[in-house]
Design a protein around this motif. Structure first.
Motif, PDB file in Angstrom:
ATOM      1  N   ASN A  51      -8.118 -65.201  36.046  1.00 14.47           N
ATOM      2  CA  ASN A  51      -7.110 -65.569  35.488  1.00 14.47           C
ATOM      3  C   ASN A  51      -5.897 -66.464  36.433  1.00 14.47           C
ATOM      4  OD1 ASN A  51      -6.664 -64.752  32.050  1.00 14.47           O
ATOM      5  ND2 ASN A  51      -7.640 -63.205  33.973  1.00 14.47           N
ATOM      6  N   HIS A  52      -6.426 -66.724  37.914  1.00 15.41           N
ATOM      7  CA  HIS A  52      -5.897 -67.427  38.971  1.00 15.41           C
ATOM      8  C   HIS A  52      -4.226 -66.413  40.203  1.00 15.41           C
ATOM      9  CE1 HIS A  52      -8.570 -70.274  37.875  1.00 15.41           C
ATOM     10  NE2 HIS A  52      -8.468 -70.486  36.684  1.00 15.41           N
ATOM     11  N   ILE A  53      -4.092 -64.998  38.829  1.00 13.62           N
ATOM     12  CA  ILE A  53      -3.028 -64.438  39.447  1.00 13.62           C
ATOM     13  C   ILE A  53      -2.950 -64.201  40.973  1.00 13.62           C
ATOM     14  CG2 ILE A  53      -2.055 -62.327  39.394  1.00 13.62           C
ATOM     15  CD1 ILE A  53      -2.358 -64.109  36.501  1.00 13.62           C
ATOM     16  N   ASP A  54      -3.642 -64.530  41.852  1.00  9.61           N
ATOM     17  CA  ASP A  54      -4.197 -64.531  43.333  1.00  9.61           C
ATOM     18  C   ASP A  54      -3.552 -65.240  43.055  1.00  9.61           C
ATOM     19  OD1 ASP A  54      -6.313 -65.617  42.280  1.00  9.61           O
ATOM     20  OD2 ASP A  54      -7.860 -65.322  44.178  1.00  9.61           O
ATOM     21  N   LYS A  55      -3.622 -67.042  42.996  1.00  7.22           N
ATOM     22  CA  LYS A  55      -2.616 -68.079  43.440  1.00  7.22           C
ATOM     23  C   LYS A  55      -1.876 -68.547  42.730  1.00  7.22           C
ATOM     24  CE  LYS A  55      -7.710 -70.170  43.027  1.00  7.22           C
ATOM     25  NZ  LYS A  55      -8.075 -71.350  42.958  1.00  7.22           N
ATOM     26  N   GLN A  56      -1.136 -67.303  42.731  1.00 10.90           N
ATOM     27  CA  GLN A  56       0.656 -67.477  41.518  1.00 10.90           C
ATOM     28  C   GLN A  56       2.311 -66.571  42.815  1.00 10.90           C
ATOM     29  OE1 GLN A  56       1.182 -67.691  37.762  1.00 10.90           O
ATOM     30  NE2 GLN A  56      -0.530 -68.300  37.214  1.00 10.90           N
ATOM     31  N   GLY A  57       1.840 -65.785  43.569  1.00  6.19           N
ATOM     32  CA  GLY A  57       2.043 -65.293  44.578  1.00  6.19           C
ATOM     33  C   GLY A  57       3.218 -64.233  44.329  1.00  6.19           C
ATOM     34  N   ILE A  58       2.506 -63.678  42.911  1.00  7.92           N
ATOM     35  CA  ILE A  58       2.595 -62.696  41.758  1.00  7.92           C
ATOM     36  C   ILE A  58       1.956 -61.114  42.446  1.00  7.92           C
ATOM     37  CG2 ILE A  58       2.853 -61.553  39.820  1.00  7.92           C
ATOM     38  CD1 ILE A  58       2.202 -64.053  38.527  1.00  7.92           C
ATOM     39  N   ALA A  59       3.393 -60.688  42.593  1.00  6.78           N
ATOM     40  CA  ALA A  59       2.738 -59.000  43.278  1.00  6.78           C
ATOM     41  C   ALA A  59       2.219 -58.060  43.000  1.00  6.78           C
ATOM     42  CB  ALA A  59       4.437 -58.510  44.185  1.00  6.78           C
ATOM     43  N   ILE A  60       1.156 -57.211  43.115  1.00  3.28           N
ATOM     44  CA  ILE A  60       0.557 -56.262  42.737  1.00  3.28           C
ATOM     45  C   ILE A  60       0.279 -54.839  43.365  1.00  3.28           C
ATOM     46  CG2 ILE A  60      -1.552 -56.097  41.800  1.00  3.28           C
ATOM     47  CD1 ILE A  60      -2.697 -59.157  41.449  1.00  3.28           C
ATOM     48  N   THR A  61       1.089 -53.797  42.046  1.00  2.03           N
ATOM     49  CA  THR A  61       0.405 -53.088  42.628  1.00  2.03           C
ATOM     50  C   THR A  61      -0.727 -52.324  41.780  1.00  2.03           C
ATOM     51  OG1 THR A  61       1.659 -50.903  42.724  1.00  2.03           O
ATOM     52  CG2 THR A  61       2.515 -51.676  40.877  1.00  2.03           C
ATOM     53  N   PHE A  62      -1.652 -51.619  42.483  1.00  2.00           N
ATOM     54  CA  PHE A  62      -2.756 -50.880  41.792  1.00  2.00           C
ATOM     55  C   PHE A  62      -2.831 -49.697  41.353  1.00  2.00           C
ATOM     56  CE2 PHE A  62      -4.931 -54.424  44.149  1.00  2.00           C
ATOM     57  CZ  PHE A  62      -4.970 -55.377  42.428  1.00  2.00           C
ATOM     58  N   PRO A  63      -2.148 -49.227  39.714  1.00  2.00           N
ATOM     59  CA  PRO A  63      -1.983 -47.614  39.531  1.00  2.00           C
ATOM     60  C   PRO A  63      -3.025 -46.370  39.793  1.00  2.00           C
ATOM     61  CG  PRO A  63      -2.261 -48.986  37.551  1.00  2.00           C
ATOM     62  CD  PRO A  63      -2.028 -49.853  38.562  1.00  2.00           C
ATOM     63  N   VAL A  64      -3.224 -45.782  40.403  1.00  2.00           N
ATOM     64  CA  VAL A  64      -4.664 -45.277  40.814  1.00  2.00           C
ATOM     65  C   VAL A  64      -4.603 -43.697  40.873  1.00  2.00           C
ATOM     66  CG1 VAL A  64      -5.905 -47.347  42.156  1.00  2.00           C
ATOM     67  CG2 VAL A  64      -4.275 -44.992  43.875  1.00  2.00           C
ATOM     68  N   ARG A  65      -5.354 -43.022  39.559  1.00  2.00           N
ATOM     69  CA  ARG A  65      -4.338 -41.512  40.084  1.00  2.00           C
ATOM     70  C   ARG A  65      -4.592 -40.984  40.895  1.00  2.00           C
ATOM     71  NH1 ARG A  65      -5.951 -39.034  33.292  1.00  2.00           N
ATOM     72  NH2 ARG A  65      -4.223 -37.269  33.943  1.00  2.00           N
ATOM     73  N   ALA A  66      -3.983 -39.700  41.083  1.00  2.00           N
ATOM     74  CA  ALA A  66      -4.063 -38.801  42.059  1.00  2.00           C
ATOM     75  C   ALA A  66      -6.102 -38.441  42.511  1.00  2.00           C
ATOM     76  CB  ALA A  66      -3.478 -37.999  42.774  1.00  2.00           C
ATOM     77  N   GLY A  67      -5.859 -37.437  41.358  1.00  3.50           N
ATOM     78  CA  GLY A  67      -6.871 -37.217  41.795  1.00  3.50           C
ATOM     79  C   GLY A  67      -8.450 -38.064  41.680  1.00  3.50           C
ATOM     80  N   ILE A  68      -8.635 -38.780  41.510  1.00  2.22           N
ATOM     81  CA  ILE A  68      -9.675 -40.068  41.184  1.00  2.22           C
ATOM     82  C   ILE A  68      -9.072 -40.742  42.803  1.00  2.22           C
ATOM     83  CG2 ILE A  68     -10.762 -41.292  40.054  1.00  2.22           C
ATOM     84  CD1 ILE A  68      -9.431 -40.551  37.236  1.00  2.22           C
TER      85      ILE A  68
END
Length: 298
Positions: free
Chosen positions: A212-229
């Motif tokens: 989806n070319h998100i990496d080329k648009q300069g959009i910041a990303i945070t990945f929500p990850v569940r603590a136990g996993i």
């Protein structure tokens, strides 16, 4: 050494403005330690919103779905409301929610501005919210995150249907300067011990971002990850971090349900390995206290 330290901090500030934009630069006092940022979770009622606006909380997380607003007027048309499934009604709409936060942020000092994380429970809710967000909320000035689980994840989770990733990305491209908070559906409990974000999970996330070319648009990303996993997934999530870190601003947001089983030592290792400047921690207070994030010597 002092000169090097000054230049290092300057480059950090430039990185924030370039990758994240003006909005999250409002959190500039936390750039060295994102774990210091405080959260209010599931702010899905008028009463709770007012409590949070009158507190020192930095970030407001809330859930959005399509439903009805409770009122005395008999108006039952469907619209984006603040609620978490299986609820279908709320005493506050997304429009009212954002209007009140916009009004608050517009009058307080910059260091009192509150960020907003909007957690969309369906793609229809997100698509119905685009015009509301664009017309009401100043995303350029105030930190704005758009969250959804866009891929199936651990552990054998078949109960929650992910939000369609292509439609999600198509929608958020209409919003301008926002942070994308994109993760996996999960299944975990107080008795869970084994399970991790696998390399397949990571590779699928990398692929859908690139497709989806998100990496080329300069959009910041945070990945929500569940603590136990996440505690069991350091090596795999390092791959995800490295895949984009030189192109866009990438962080992780650790979250947890109240009774989730969590290996505290391994989670602490995850946080310090990725870096305090790259990890947000939105977990119950007792778990956060056990992490002793203010003590790097442990």
């Amino acid at each position: 050494m002092m000169r090097c330290s000054i230049f290092h901090r300057l480059f950090l500030l430039i990185d924030i403005f370039f990758f994240v934009g003006m909005a999250d630069a409002r959190l500039i006092g936390h750039i060295d330690n994102l774990t210091d940022i405080t959260w209010a979770h599931a702010v899905d009622s008028q009463k709770y919103l007012l409590e949070v606006l009158n507190s020192d909380i930095d970030f407001i997380e809330a859930d959005i779905l399509l439903g009805h607003v409770d009122n005395d007027c008999g108006d039952q048309h469907i619209l984006p409301i603040m609620a978490h499934p299986p609820a279908t009604t709320s005493d506050i709409s997304l429009e009212s929610f954002l209007t009140q936060i916009q009004e608050y942020n517009s009058i307080v000092e910059p260091n009192k501005v509150k960020g907003v994380k909007l957690d969309f429970k369906s793609i229809n809710a997100l698509e119905a919210s685009i015009d509301i967000i664009n017309s009401i909320y100043n995303k350029q000035s105030f930190p704005t995150w758009i969250n959804a689980d866009i891929l199936p994840g651990p552990v054998n989770n078949t109960e929650t249907v992910p939000v369609d990733p292509k439609r999600f990305f198509d929608a958020v491209k209409q919003l301008g300067p926002v942070v994308l908070s994109i993760g996996w559906t999960t299944k975990w409990s107080e008795s869970s011990l084994d399970g991790c974000y696998t390399e397949d999970h990571v590779n699928e996330m990398i692929s859908v971002i690139k497709e989806n070319h998100i990496d080329k648009q300069g959009i910041a990303i945070t990945f929500p990850v569940r603590a136990g996993i996440a505690a069991n997934s350091l090596n795999q999530l390092k791959i995800l971090h490295r895949a984009f870190n030189n192109k866009i601003n990438v962080t992780f947001t650790i979250w947890s349900s109240a009774n989730d089983a969590v290996n505290v030592e391994k989670l602490r290792q995850f946080i310090f390995t990725i870096g305090l400047n790259k990890v947000y921690v939105d977990v119950p207070a007792d778990l956060k206290n056990q992490l002793h994030l203010d003590d790097v010597s442990l």
